[in-house]
Design a protein around this motif. Structure first.
Motif, PDB file in Angstrom:
ATOM      1  N   HIS A 332      18.158  65.739  38.958  1.00  0.00           N
ATOM      2  CA  HIS A 332      17.181  66.866  38.836  1.00  0.00           C
ATOM      3  C   HIS A 332      17.102  67.721  37.738  1.00  0.00           C
ATOM      4  CE1 HIS A 332      21.252  68.392  40.119  1.00  0.00           C
ATOM      5  NE2 HIS A 332      20.900  69.443  39.676  1.00  0.00           N
ATOM      6  N   LEU A 333      18.227  67.531  36.811  1.00  0.00           N
ATOM      7  CA  LEU A 333      18.252  68.319  35.453  1.00  0.00           C
ATOM      8  C   LEU A 333      17.057  67.767  34.685  1.00  0.00           C
ATOM      9  CD1 LEU A 333      21.833  68.813  34.337  1.00  0.00           C
ATOM     10  CD2 LEU A 333      20.611  70.203  36.025  1.00  0.00           C
ATOM     11  N   ARG A 334      16.216  66.668  34.858  1.00  0.00           N
ATOM     12  CA  ARG A 334      15.362  66.327  34.003  1.00  0.00           C
ATOM     13  C   ARG A 334      13.793  67.238  34.618  1.00  0.00           C
ATOM     14  NH1 ARG A 334      15.553  61.758  31.549  1.00  0.00           N
ATOM     15  NH2 ARG A 334      17.039  60.260  32.210  1.00  0.00           N
ATOM     16  N   GLY A 335      14.092  67.977  35.571  1.00  0.00           N
ATOM     17  CA  GLY A 335      13.015  68.915  35.811  1.00  0.00           C
ATOM     18  C   GLY A 335      13.215  70.412  35.564  1.00  0.00           C
ATOM     19  N   HIS A 336      14.220  70.683  34.614  1.00  0.00           N
ATOM     20  CA  HIS A 336      14.716  72.253  34.374  1.00  0.00           C
ATOM     21  C   HIS A 336      13.783  72.611  33.236  1.00  0.00           C
ATOM     22  CE1 HIS A 336      18.312  73.051  36.833  1.00  0.00           C
ATOM     23  NE2 HIS A 336      17.777  71.828  37.498  1.00  0.00           N
ATOM     24  N   ARG A 340      16.742  67.737  30.570  1.00  0.00           N
ATOM     25  CA  ARG A 340      18.031  68.220  29.929  1.00  0.00           C
ATOM     26  C   ARG A 340      18.801  66.799  29.757  1.00  0.00           C
ATOM     27  NH1 ARG A 340      19.997  73.579  33.310  1.00  0.00           N
ATOM     28  NH2 ARG A 340      18.804  74.895  32.051  1.00  0.00           N
ATOM     29  N   LEU A 341      18.525  65.879  30.374  1.00  0.00           N
ATOM     30  CA  LEU A 341      19.072  64.457  30.480  1.00  0.00           C
ATOM     31  C   LEU A 341      18.623  63.694  29.016  1.00  0.00           C
ATOM     32  CD1 LEU A 341      19.744  62.747  33.838  1.00  0.00           C
ATOM     33  CD2 LEU A 341      20.803  64.563  32.685  1.00  0.00           C
ATOM     34  N   ALA A 342      17.288  63.812  28.768  1.00  0.00           N
ATOM     35  CA  ALA A 342      16.747  63.399  27.450  1.00  0.00           C
ATOM     36  C   ALA A 342      17.132  64.249  26.421  1.00  0.00           C
ATOM     37  CB  ALA A 342      15.320  63.147  27.517  1.00  0.00           C
ATOM     38  N   ALA A 343      17.257  65.368  26.718  1.00  0.00           N
ATOM     39  CA  ALA A 343      17.548  66.160  25.485  1.00  0.00           C
ATOM     40  C   ALA A 343      19.011  66.043  25.030  1.00  0.00           C
ATOM     41  CB  ALA A 343      17.178  67.651  25.799  1.00  0.00           C
ATOM     42  N   ASN A 349      23.470  62.247  20.387  1.00  0.00           N
ATOM     43  CA  ASN A 349      23.427  61.087  19.397  1.00  0.00           C
ATOM     44  C   ASN A 349      23.169  61.570  17.977  1.00  0.00           C
ATOM     45  OD1 ASN A 349      23.715  58.759  21.000  1.00  0.00           O
ATOM     46  ND2 ASN A 349      21.558  59.032  21.953  1.00  0.00           N
ATOM     47  N   LYS A 350      22.624  62.747  17.879  1.00  0.00           N
ATOM     48  CA  LYS A 350      22.482  63.125  16.374  1.00  0.00           C
ATOM     49  C   LYS A 350      24.031  63.360  15.724  1.00  0.00           C
ATOM     50  CE  LYS A 350      18.170  66.019  16.487  1.00  0.00           C
ATOM     51  NZ  LYS A 350      17.705  67.188  16.698  1.00  0.00           N
ATOM     52  N   VAL A 351      24.918  64.067  16.449  1.00  0.00           N
ATOM     53  CA  VAL A 351      26.180  64.242  15.798  1.00  0.00           C
ATOM     54  C   VAL A 351      27.151  62.943  16.063  1.00  0.00           C
ATOM     55  CG1 VAL A 351      25.914  66.361  16.773  1.00  0.00           C
ATOM     56  CG2 VAL A 351      27.159  65.126  18.012  1.00  0.00           C
ATOM     57  N   ILE A 374      20.830  71.118  15.879  1.00  0.00           N
ATOM     58  CA  ILE A 374      20.515  70.904  17.302  1.00  0.00           C
ATOM     59  C   ILE A 374      19.423  71.840  17.706  1.00  0.00           C
ATOM     60  CG2 ILE A 374      21.714  71.109  19.590  1.00  0.00           C
ATOM     61  CD1 ILE A 374      23.298  69.204  17.878  1.00  0.00           C
ATOM     62  N   HIS A 375      18.297  71.159  18.398  1.00  0.00           N
ATOM     63  CA  HIS A 375      17.288  71.474  19.207  1.00  0.00           C
ATOM     64  C   HIS A 375      17.453  72.280  20.413  1.00  0.00           C
ATOM     65  CE1 HIS A 375      13.000  72.157  19.215  1.00  0.00           C
ATOM     66  NE2 HIS A 375      12.908  71.366  20.051  1.00  0.00           N
ATOM     67  N   SER A 376      17.241  73.381  20.503  1.00  0.00           N
ATOM     68  CA  SER A 376      17.232  74.250  22.068  1.00  0.00           C
ATOM     69  C   SER A 376      16.325  73.678  22.961  1.00  0.00           C
ATOM     70  CB  SER A 376      17.333  75.598  21.706  1.00  0.00           C
ATOM     71  OG  SER A 376      16.319  76.137  21.382  1.00  0.00           O
ATOM     72  N   TYR A 377      15.250  73.179  22.466  1.00  0.00           N
ATOM     73  CA  TYR A 377      14.077  73.036  23.558  1.00  0.00           C
ATOM     74  C   TYR A 377      13.654  74.233  24.475  1.00  0.00           C
ATOM     75  CZ  TYR A 377      15.608  68.263  22.231  1.00  0.00           C
ATOM     76  OH  TYR A 377      15.846  67.081  21.899  1.00  0.00           O
ATOM     77  N   GLU A 378      13.896  75.273  23.710  1.00  0.00           N
ATOM     78  CA  GLU A 378      13.672  76.799  24.694  1.00  0.00           C
ATOM     79  C   GLU A 378      14.452  76.656  25.697  1.00  0.00           C
ATOM     80  OE1 GLU A 378       9.629  77.786  24.967  1.00  0.00           O
ATOM     81  OE2 GLU A 378       9.243  77.173  23.158  1.00  0.00           O
ATOM     82  N   ASP A 379      15.504  75.956  25.979  1.00  0.00           N
ATOM     83  CA  ASP A 379      16.464  76.234  27.294  1.00  0.00           C
ATOM     84  C   ASP A 379      17.792  76.683  26.810  1.00  0.00           C
ATOM     85  OD1 ASP A 379      18.144  75.148  29.027  1.00  0.00           O
ATOM     86  OD2 ASP A 379      17.313  73.296  29.251  1.00  0.00           O
TER      87      ASP A 379
END
Length: 426
Positions: A332-336, A340-343, A349-351, A374-379
């Motif tokens: 369900h975190l994919r719809g927050h 969030r799972l993809a993010a 993986n970046k680190v 690290i990108h925050s995605y406005e989250d």
């Protein structure tokens, strides 16, 4: 050699509880007083929405830095036409439409661009079952939309898909007592997202005198109709927002205490005690109500189900562990605020961490760490997860840390103050 932080922190109040209390206060039969009210973007949006319905809001700034809000219910909730801005607040976009339905109002709802991607359909479909008419400006089941609830009816059982968010169920439970015939609600077949948040709603209603029963299987609810008296409450600290600070004790091999930690709680953040102990921390809840977490020099991987909103911080801590981890039951975190799972898969993986996101899980394998932006995605949860990585990995930069103002405007300063204790000891 890592130098541990050594701090005691006071985190602001719970957003989840604050916005639940505000909705219930708006529906009460007499004024209510909410001490230690969280003041953040999400709660400001809720306060603005309630004011639009004619609810009286009076704020009092207290000497200890907290805010008390006095809520005076409207003699009759405004029926509009009204407009409500939801921002990116799930509790506003999901909780306020049922309030509008109780009022029999006509309301246009909209929010931030990212909010137009967040699922709304289950709660709106449920309101249509009860007689509301909804017109969508763009995509069905999404913001923006206009709801006309002038023909609302009750007495029918509502079945709702709760796989995308527990807020769909909580939204209806919060207003169930104000519907003429009460509410009979049933979760549709399939998973129920974040059941801890539903239990928080049930317990909050019971504490305030609402009669609510839960089916033996935990998938059905019946709310009796009746008046809700005004109330006085003090909101607990936000235990989910406390998570990054507590995790910092493990990440830096230091010690962090959180003041006013409750003895018992319905907040999902209460799970941090179990999680951090399992990952290698020493945890102590003192008579002074300070919960203290101490690092032991080891961070163990963990297999954990249903971490809900704790998952971003937990995933960041798992990136620093000495063995792989798997976090399940979090689809369900994919719809927050973002997926969030993809993010998390992208940013971890970046680190240098090996992360695989499935439909509802994260598999995290630690590896040699490296600096990254690290990108925050406005989250806000992604931003605080990035801050935790930055405590342990030199050279980490977090884009738009100010997005934490969604639920915790004080985060940047509180984090800087905590981190400075490590420098002082170094």
């Amino acid at each position: 050699m890592r130098t541990g932080v050594d701090a005691i922190v006071s985190v602001p109040a719970s957003k989840s509880l604050t916005n639940r209390y505000l909705i219930l206060a708006a529906l009460a039969s007499s004024p209510s007083t909410i001490h230690n009210t969280l003041i953040s973007r999400d709660t400001e949006l809720m306060l603005d929405a309630l004011a639009a319905f004619g609810v009286g809001i009076e704020r009092v700034e207290c000497s200890d830095g907290s805010t008390t809000v006095h809520v005076t219910p409207a003699a009759e909730l405004a029926r509009g036409p009204l407009e409500v801005q939801c921002g990116l607040a799930g509790t506003v976009m999901r909780f306020v439409p049922p309030l509008a339905a109780v009022a029999g109002a006509t309301v246009k709802f909209d929010g931030d661009p990212a909010a137009r991607l967040r699922p709304m359909a289950p709660v709106l479909d449920a309101l249509e079952t009860l007689g509301a008419n909804i017109e969508y400006a763009q995509e069905p089941g999404m913001l923006p939309f206009t709801m006309d609830a002038s023909a609302l009816r009750s007495g029918e059982q509502v079945v709702i898909d709760a796989s995308g968010s527990s807020q769909f169920i909580s939204a209806l439970l919060l207003v169930g007592h104000a519907l003429p015939g009460g509410l009979t609600l049933r979760a549709a077949n399939g998973p129920v997202a974040s059941p801890d948040h539903i239990m928080m709603t049930v317990q909050t209603l019971r504490e305030l005198g609402v009669k609510i029963t839960v089916d033996e299987d935990g998938r059905g609810w019946k709310v009796a109709p009746g008046a809700l008296a005004g109330f006085t409450v003090t909101v607990e600290p936000d235990l989910s927002n406390a998570g990054p600070f507590l995790a910092a004790a493990l990440a830096s091999d230091g010690s962090v205490g959180i003041r006013h930690w409750p003895t018992t709680t319905t907040q999902v953040g209460g799970k941090w005690v179990q999680i951090l102990s399992q990952m290698g921390a020493e945890v102590h809840h003192g008579d002074d109500a300070v919960l203290t977490v101490r690092g032991t020099g080891k961070i163990h991987g963990i297999n954990y189900a249903d971490a809900s909103e704790l998952a971003p911080t937990l995933a960041a801590l798992c990136a620093l562990a000495d063995s792989p981890s798997k976090l399940t039951g979090i689809g369900h975190l994919r719809g927050h605020e973002t997926d969030r799972l993809a993010a998390l898969e992208t940013e971890l993986n970046k680190v240098g961490v090996q992360v695989v996101a499935t439909a509802d899980s994260l598999e995290i394998t630690p590896a040699e760490l490296r600096a990254a932006d690290i990108h925050s995605y406005e989250d806000h949860r992604m931003a605080t997860a990035g801050a935790l990585l930055g405590l342990a990995i030199e050279g980490i930069r977090v884009e738009n840390i100010a997005t934490t103002a969604k639920t915790m405007p004080q985060f940047p300063q509180l984090w800087a103050d905590m981190a400075s204790t490590a420098k002082a000891r170094g």
